[in-house]
Design an enzyme around this catalytic site. Sequence first.
Site, short mmCIF file in Angstrom:
data_model
loop_
_atom_site.label_atom_id
_atom_site.label_comp_id
_atom_site.label_asym_id
_atom_site.label_seq_id
_atom_site.Cartn_x
_atom_site.Cartn_y
_atom_site.Cartn_z
N ASP A 113 -88.01 -17.80 29.24
CA ASP A 113 -89.34 -17.34 28.85
C ASP A 113 -89.89 -18.25 27.75
O ASP A 113 -89.17 -19.02 27.12
CB ASP A 113 -89.33 -15.87 28.45
CG ASP A 113 -88.48 -15.59 27.23
OD1 ASP A 113 -88.83 -16.09 26.15
OD2 ASP A 113 -87.47 -14.87 27.36
N ALA A 114 -91.20 -18.16 27.53
CA ALA A 114 -91.88 -19.09 26.62
C ALA A 114 -91.28 -19.07 25.21
O ALA A 114 -91.21 -20.11 24.54
CB ALA A 114 -93.37 -18.77 26.57
#
Length: 248
Positions: A113-114
């Site tokens: 995820d970011a």
Amino acid sequence: MPHDDQPPPRVERLQKVLAAAGVGSRRACEDLIARRRVTVDGRVAQLGDKVDPTTAVIHVDGERVVTDTRLVYLALNKPRGVVSTMADEKGRTAISDFLGRVEERVYHVGRLDADSEGLLLLTNDGTLAHRLMHPSYGVPKTYLCEVAGPLPRNVGRRLKAGVELEDGPARVDAFRVVDTLGRIAQVELVLHEGRKHIVRRLMEEVGHPVSRLVRTAIGPIRLGNLRPGRTRVLSNAEIAALFKAVGG
């Protein structure tokens, strides 16, 4: 007569194909073949054999050798804030922004995820990518997390035994405390699950939310000292180890 758009097979002498793949000199490769240490598509190779390097499955001493020069295998240290897509419709920094000189179209294996950072594998080898991502092959992934401390002694035992999440139980394969600095603890988790945000959800469930998450290994491939935003080409030994991890 039916029209066939398939290019004719590019058949070459086996020792030439092995040498081009970096196994050794042609003479050394001939010696390997003569000593019955090379297999092609599951059978022991012989001197004089010819193969199509784009389709042959070749092993030397049981280790897979990739002979298709079109195949690309890269490691990327994904920085925090980068989305795990090749291009982002919202204009955010994406993986392709770090692949300036890579000519082949590659795909990322799995996601981060970011807010997470660390190791991503990139390849255009669809078969290997599928096996690495498929849960049935059980390829372990290693994460280093910063969490709120101090940690009670039973956290690792709870995570190994299994924790109930909203989408079913989950557990880690291994857990250890790496370091403790005041109210921050560094822990390492190994697990072979790939559910979304699985590491963050596991640590939150046991009362220690993650403030920083770095993936440090995928199977036998380690992040090592690769700097954030940089890529490197996997070595022949690393590629062979990946195939071994998925039974190839």
